[in-house]
Design a protein around this motif. Structure first.
Motif, PDB file in Angstrom:
ATOM      1  N   VAL A  50       0.856  -1.192   0.000  1.00 56.81           N
ATOM      2  CA  VAL A  50       0.000   0.000   0.000  1.00 56.81           C
ATOM      3  C   VAL A  50       0.890   1.238   0.000  1.00 56.81           C
ATOM      4  O   VAL A  50       1.751   1.387   0.872  1.00 56.81           O
ATOM      5  N   TYR A  81     -10.969   3.646   3.660  1.00 57.67           N
ATOM      6  CA  TYR A  81     -10.733   2.314   3.119  1.00 57.67           C
ATOM      7  C   TYR A  81      -9.351   2.209   2.478  1.00 57.67           C
ATOM      8  O   TYR A  81      -8.915   3.120   1.761  1.00 57.67           O
ATOM      9  N   VAL A  82      -8.701   1.085   2.716  1.00 59.10           N
ATOM     10  CA  VAL A  82      -7.459   0.725   2.034  1.00 59.10           C
ATOM     11  C   VAL A  82      -7.710  -0.597   1.311  1.00 59.10           C
ATOM     12  O   VAL A  82      -8.137  -1.576   1.934  1.00 59.10           O
ATOM     13  N   SER A 123      -6.098   3.726  -1.764  1.00 57.34           N
ATOM     14  CA  SER A 123      -7.024   4.034  -0.677  1.00 57.34           C
ATOM     15  C   SER A 123      -8.043   5.056  -1.155  1.00 57.34           C
ATOM     16  O   SER A 123      -7.834   5.742  -2.156  1.00 57.34           O
TER      17      SER A 123
END
Length: 220
Positions: free
Chosen positions: A8, A48-49, A77
Motif C-alpha cells: 500500500v 478504506y485501504v 485508498s
C-alpha cells in the motif's frame, strides 16, 4: 497481512511495528463483486485501504444516469475526503470484483494522521493528484476528440494496473463497456467504434475479461 500492507503506497515508509499498530486498529473485510460500500451524500464514517480487488467511484445524475469517476485497485485508498472536511460523500463506491479492504473509522483515521506524518503527506499528495486529474479530465472533455479520449483512458488503465511483456501490456478488464465509456466521457457507440478501429489496426486485442495494448503498433 504485513506483506500486504507493504504494497500500500500510504504505508510504504513504515516499519513493521508501525504496520502492526495499523492492523490492530483497523478491520479487515471481504466483499463480493457488486457490493456498494457507500453512496453519494452518505455521511462519511470510514476510510478504506484496498488490499486486493478493485472498486469504482461514481456519481448519478437526477435521472439516474451513472458517471464513473475513477477506478481504485489493490494498494490504493479512498474515502478520506468526507472524514477530513466533515461533508457528505461526494461519490458512491462499488466493488467490481471480490475485494478485500482494511477499514478505519474516523477516530482511527485521524489518530493515524496525527501519529504518522509520512501517511499524512502521502494523503495530501494523493488529494493533489486527484485534483490535477480532475482538471486534466475537464481539459480533455473540452479539447480532445472522442477517439483520443478513449485511447487515453485505455492507456491510463494499462499504466496503473497492466502487466507488461515487451511491447505488450495486458490489463484485466474490471470495467464493462458502459463504465469504460463513462470514464472516457463518450457514448457507448463511440467507444465501440474506436475499439473496432484499434483492433483492426492491431493496436488493441480484447480477450476474456482482459485487453492487450501493443505499444509498438500504438506508436506507429
Amino acid at each position: 497481512m504485513i506483506e500486504w500492507l507493504r504494497k500500500v503506497s500510504l504505508f510504504q515508509h513504515l516499519k513493521d511495528d508501525q504496520l502492526e499498530s495499523i492492523l490492530r486498529i483497523s478491520r479487515r473485510r471481504t466483499f463480493p463483486a457488486g457490493t456498494t460500500l457507500f453512496r453519494e451524500k452518505d455521511t462519511g464514517l470510514t476510510f478504506y485501504v484496498i488490499l486486493e480487488g478493485s472498486i469504482k467511484l461514481f456519481t448519478k445524475s437526477g435521472n439516474g444516469e451513472e458517471k464513473v469517476l475513477s477506478l481504485v485497485a489493490g494498494g490504493e485508498s479512498f474515502g478520506e475526503l468526507s472524514l477530513l472536511d466533515g461533508r457528505p460523500r461526494s461519490a458512491s463506491a462499488q466493488t467490481l470484483e471480490k475485494t478485500i479492504v482494511l477499514e478505519l473509522s474516523t477516530e482511527q483515521f485521524m489518530s493515524l494522521l496525527e501519529n504518522h506524518f509520512d501517511i499524512t503527506r502521502a494523503i495530501l499528495v494523493e488529494l493533489c493528484s486527484r485534483l490535477r486529474a480532475t482538471n486534466e479530465h475537464v481539459n480533455d472533455l473540452t479539447f480532445l476528440d472522442e477517439r483520443t479520449r478513449v485511447v487515453k483512458s485505455l492507456i491510463q488503465l494499462a499504466s496503473r494496473s497492466g502487466k507488461r511483456d515487451g511491447n505488450l501490456i495486458t490489463v484485466r478488464m474490471t470495467l464493462n463497456y458502459d463504465e469504460l465509456a463513462q470514464m472516457a466521457g463518450v457514448a457507448k457507440a463511440s467507444l465501440s467504434e474506436v475499439i473496432r478501429e484499434l483492433e483492426a489496426r492491431g493496436i488493441l486485442q480484447f480477450g476474456s475479461n482482459e485487453y492487450t495494448l501493443n505499444l509498438q503498433m500504438l506508436r506507429g
